[in-house]
Design a protein around this motif. Structure first.
Motif, PDB file in Angstrom:
ATOM      1  N   ALA A  78       1.070  -1.195   0.019  1.00  0.00           N
ATOM      2  CA  ALA A  78      -0.009  -0.100   0.027  1.00  0.00           C
ATOM      3  C   ALA A  78       0.806   1.310  -0.014  1.00  0.00           C
ATOM      4  CB  ALA A  78      -0.883   0.075   1.282  1.00  0.00           C
ATOM      5  N   HIS A  79       0.355   2.252  -0.668  1.00  0.00           N
ATOM      6  CA  HIS A  79       1.268   3.424  -0.715  1.00  0.00           C
ATOM      7  C   HIS A  79      -0.069   4.610  -1.149  1.00  0.00           C
ATOM      8  CE1 HIS A  79       1.431   3.464  -5.389  1.00  0.00           C
ATOM      9  NE2 HIS A  79       1.576   2.060  -5.037  1.00  0.00           N
ATOM     10  N   PRO A  80       0.414   5.870  -0.877  1.00  0.00           N
ATOM     11  CA  PRO A  80       1.627   6.750  -0.463  1.00  0.00           C
ATOM     12  C   PRO A  80       1.914   6.112   0.944  1.00  0.00           C
ATOM     13  CG  PRO A  80      -0.346   8.084  -0.462  1.00  0.00           C
ATOM     14  CD  PRO A  80      -0.842   6.782  -1.174  1.00  0.00           C
ATOM     15  N   THR A  81       3.077   6.166   1.381  1.00  0.00           N
ATOM     16  CA  THR A  81       3.634   5.668   2.717  1.00  0.00           C
ATOM     17  C   THR A  81       4.953   6.162   2.930  1.00  0.00           C
ATOM     18  OG1 THR A  81       3.526   3.984   4.153  1.00  0.00           O
ATOM     19  CG2 THR A  81       4.355   3.445   1.820  1.00  0.00           C
ATOM     20  N   ASN A  82       5.449   6.028   4.178  1.00  0.00           N
ATOM     21  CA  ASN A  82       6.869   6.363   4.187  1.00  0.00           C
ATOM     22  C   ASN A  82       7.523   4.928   4.297  1.00  0.00           C
ATOM     23  OD1 ASN A  82       6.776   9.192   4.682  1.00  0.00           O
ATOM     24  ND2 ASN A  82       5.759   8.707   6.598  1.00  0.00           N
ATOM     25  N   TYR A  83       8.930   4.818   3.854  1.00  0.00           N
ATOM     26  CA  TYR A  83       9.657   3.640   3.804  1.00  0.00           C
ATOM     27  C   TYR A  83      10.945   4.045   4.237  1.00  0.00           C
ATOM     28  CZ  TYR A  83      12.175  -0.014   1.667  1.00  0.00           C
ATOM     29  OH  TYR A  83      13.033  -1.003   1.351  1.00  0.00           O
ATOM     30  N   THR A  84      11.608   3.262   5.092  1.00  0.00           N
ATOM     31  CA  THR A  84      13.049   3.297   5.732  1.00  0.00           C
ATOM     32  C   THR A  84      13.777   2.337   4.843  1.00  0.00           C
ATOM     33  OG1 THR A  84      11.987   3.714   7.978  1.00  0.00           O
ATOM     34  CG2 THR A  84      14.256   3.130   7.788  1.00  0.00           C
ATOM     35  N   ALA A  85      14.892   3.156   4.234  1.00  0.00           N
ATOM     36  CA  ALA A  85      15.831   2.254   3.388  1.00  0.00           C
ATOM     37  C   ALA A  85      16.411   1.225   4.145  1.00  0.00           C
ATOM     38  CB  ALA A  85      16.597   3.409   2.656  1.00  0.00           C
ATOM     39  N   SER A  86      16.831   0.316   3.405  1.00  0.00           N
ATOM     40  CA  SER A  86      17.942  -1.066   4.052  1.00  0.00           C
ATOM     41  C   SER A  86      19.017  -0.859   3.355  1.00  0.00           C
ATOM     42  CB  SER A  86      17.360  -2.141   4.089  1.00  0.00           C
ATOM     43  OG  SER A  86      15.878  -2.395   4.726  1.00  0.00           O
ATOM     44  N   ALA A  87      20.340  -1.283   3.917  1.00  0.00           N
ATOM     45  CA  ALA A  87      21.589  -1.586   3.070  1.00  0.00           C
ATOM     46  C   ALA A  87      21.198  -2.339   1.708  1.00  0.00           C
ATOM     47  CB  ALA A  87      22.517  -2.277   3.852  1.00  0.00           C
TER      48      ALA A  87
END
Length: 127
Positions: A78-87
């Motif tokens: 689902a989006h729009p949303t926030n996402y935290t990047a991973s390595a």
């Protein structure tokens, strides 16, 4: 004389369906078929590929213009949303994770600058 700065290139969302697309790091053909809402089998056939091939960044895919539609749900998260990047994340791999998100839309929404290197823990808005 003052040195001149190169112009800043601002990406724009991909309009419509392009006739071809070059795979980026973190992408695969099914991701591209989902993004442009085309049948992946038709796209692979048009590109002279088979489902068992290995796909690397730089591979140029031919995109069918009579798409036929992606045969499953295009949105994977689902989006729009926030996402935290991973390595190891790239703008392109994140777009693929969401399914129907254009990587250029992520770049624009987050005011990112080329070469779009992400850091683990970086927060991104996914439109």
């Amino acid at each position: 004389a003052q040195p001149t700065q190169p112009p800043v290139v601002v990406p724009t969302p991909t309009p419509g369906i392009p006739t071809s697309y070059t795979l980026q790091k973190g992408e695969h053909p099914f991701c591209i078929a989902r993004r442009f809402n085309v049948n992946p089998s038709t796209m692979l056939q048009l590109s002279g590929l088979s489902g068992g091939d290995t796909y690397s960044p730089g591979l140029v895919l031919r995109i069918p213009q009579d798409g036929g539609g992606f045969p499953a749900a295009r949105s994977l998260k689902a989006h729009p949303t926030n996402y935290t990047a991973s390595a190891g994340d790239t703008i392109y791999s994140i777009a693929c994770e969401f399914g129907d998100v254009d990587p250029n839309a992520i770049i624009i929404a987050n005011s990112l600058q080329a070469p779009y290197n992400l850091t683990a823990g970086q927060n991104l808005y996914i439109p």
